[in-house]
Design a protein around this motif. Structure first.
Motif, short mmCIF file in Angstrom:
data_model
loop_
_atom_site.label_atom_id
_atom_site.label_comp_id
_atom_site.label_asym_id
_atom_site.label_seq_id
_atom_site.Cartn_x
_atom_site.Cartn_y
_atom_site.Cartn_z
N ASN A 1 -3.76 -4.04 6.00
CA ASN A 1 -4.77 -4.36 5.12
C ASN A 1 -5.64 -4.77 5.27
O ASN A 1 -7.44 -3.90 5.15
CB ASN A 1 -3.82 -5.42 3.97
N GLY B 1 -9.25 -3.18 5.04
CA GLY B 1 -10.85 -3.65 4.84
C GLY B 1 -12.16 -3.65 5.99
O GLY B 1 -13.09 -3.22 5.20
N THR C 1 0.84 -1.24 -0.81
CA THR C 1 -0.51 -2.26 0.27
C THR C 1 -1.28 -1.25 0.20
O THR C 1 -3.08 -1.51 -0.19
CB THR C 1 -0.29 -1.68 1.53
N LYS D 1 -3.29 -1.17 -4.32
CA LYS D 1 -4.16 -2.61 -4.47
C LYS D 1 -5.18 -2.25 -3.49
O LYS D 1 -6.29 -2.67 -4.10
CB LYS D 1 -2.76 -4.14 -2.75
N VAL D 2 -5.10 -0.99 -2.29
CA VAL D 2 -6.91 -1.28 -2.52
C VAL D 2 -7.42 -0.10 -2.41
O VAL D 2 -8.81 -0.56 -2.44
CB VAL D 2 -6.31 -1.02 -0.53
N PRO E 1 -10.01 -5.51 0.37
CA PRO E 1 -8.80 -5.56 0.51
C PRO E 1 -8.85 -7.12 1.25
O PRO E 1 -8.17 -7.76 1.10
CB PRO E 1 -8.89 -4.53 2.03
N GLN F 1 -6.17 -10.31 0.83
CA GLN F 1 -5.06 -10.19 2.30
C GLN F 1 -3.63 -11.32 1.76
O GLN F 1 -4.09 -12.51 1.27
CB GLN F 1 -5.82 -10.92 3.52
#
Lengths: 258, 258
Positions: A175, A179, B202, B205-206, B211, B215
């Motif tokens: 993740n 990001g 994961t 979600k992004v 992200p 976290q």
């Protein structure tokens, strides 16, 4: 089942809703924060409480979903009727941390998933890893698990800890890298959707293959010119440079063939 | 269109099939390796060739899908009829690297995806980033792109390079972390399927959130006990320890709030 919930953070938030949906009664809900416990209690028709003395509660099971660092203190303060099942939901903490709860039948009820309050979760798809001090407790936790999830497995503390470590790499660290990639797009005013098919394909591929065997990119090709140019492009971001360098080295040092 | 393909690696492999499926004629296919060029040529009914002199070919466009490190040498050796479109498929190399191809109308035709021969790809979902030396060439490459993909965008060399850097984090480095997590499961004889819902969530979600804002895990909770225990568990893997430490620091140093 009558279930008490300790903690109303990301895990408790989704767990409470899944349990209620499966027909269980959640009450009471404890959280240190008044707002948080009242919000979640309202959502699942439960009573909020500020006390860890549950001796007068009807709860047959108490699920503890607090940060790992708070678990020992909660276990020390919690009071339950003798014979009540008390299980924590942590991936990293041993079953034995609940030995402090006087008279309890202890267990672990670990949902192996990443939870954020803002993102709904289909709990039937969440693997639940169960462990208990004795067989009857394990069976009850297993049945509770099966009422909300398709995947319930008995895993003892050592294996669960290793699974949790693997999950940190697969989820938390992944993740963070996603990001970083988003940050790099934003800094160049590039549309975020352009990377989405790549991210989805990366994950689709590892569902079928060992990731080490399908590694692509400049590192595995030992394309030193591109690596150097990327490090140069990251010169305003020394920490990202360091991550880039270390992961490139690690890819190059990892055997790729089956 | 009549298209010549230089390179029969992971990118060329899937690109040739997508182009043929869209009705284009692929011929010839060049690769240094006899086996490779013959295998792909057979697959898409093309002629294999060992020569970079395409002056007698009917190709209207030549697509170069070779490793970045080989691109300059291929550009120097390639010979085409004047006016032929010559485009490379690299994320990191500038358009100008093709200036060496005498008489060509140069361009870039970059499929932003990770390709492995063993994994079929739906090319309609692959973003194609197009750039060209002049407008007519760009339009032709754009039309060629639209014949195989739903997403074709004009992106100039500088932005494409940044996108490629972001893709290294989002795909290549992410894939490596997923490989590490799989290795950790295997070392403990744990079933690999247990992590799959976590990996999928994961990524799901992004697609909806930044992200950095969702976290989770011990690093962001500053759960130092768990972090220390994980580092201890990795003591047989000093490189993985180093990756764990650096990514934990990076997560803790990154602002998490919107």
């Amino acid at each position: 089942m009558n279930i008490a919930l300790i903690g109303a953070g990301n895990v408790g938030w989704h767990l409470a809703q899944a349990l209620q949906k499966a027909g269980h009664t959640i009450t009471p809900i404890y959280s240190r924060s008044k707002d948080t416990r009242e919000e979640l209690a309202k959502l699942v028709a439960a009573q909020p409480t500020a006390s860890l003395n549950l001796q007068s509660s009807d709860a047959e099971a108490v699920l503890i979903a607090v940060p790992d660092a708070a678990l020992a203190a909660v276990a020390a303060a919690l009071q339950v009727k003798p014979g009540t099942i008390v299980a924590h939901t942590s991936g990293s903490q041993p079953l034995s941390i609940l030995d402090a709860v006087h008279g309890a039948r202890t267990g672990v009820f670990y949902p192996l998933q990443t939870f954020s309050k803002s993102k709904p979760v289909d709990f039937t798809q969440v693997p639940l890893l169960v462990e208990a001090q004795n067989e009857s407790t394990r069976q009850q936790l297993q049945a509770l698990g099966q009422s909300i999830s398709h995947t319930v497995e008995a895993v003892e503390s050592g294996a669960r800890k290793q699974l949790h470590l693997a999950a940190v790499f697969a989820c938390n660290f992944t993740n963070h890298l996603l990001g970083i990639s988003r940050q790099l797009l934003q800094e160049a005013d590039l549309p975020l959707h352009l990377l989405q098919p790549l991210i989805q394909e990366t994950v689709a591929k590892v569902m079928q293959h060992n990731p080490y065997h399908v590694q692509t990119g400049p590192a595995i090709r030992h394309d030193q010119n591109v690596v150097e140019e990327h490090l140069q492009m990251l010169q305003q971001h020394p920490r990202l440079q360091e991550i880039y360098r270390l992961l490139t080295q690690s890819i190059q040092a990892t055997p790729t063939k089956p």
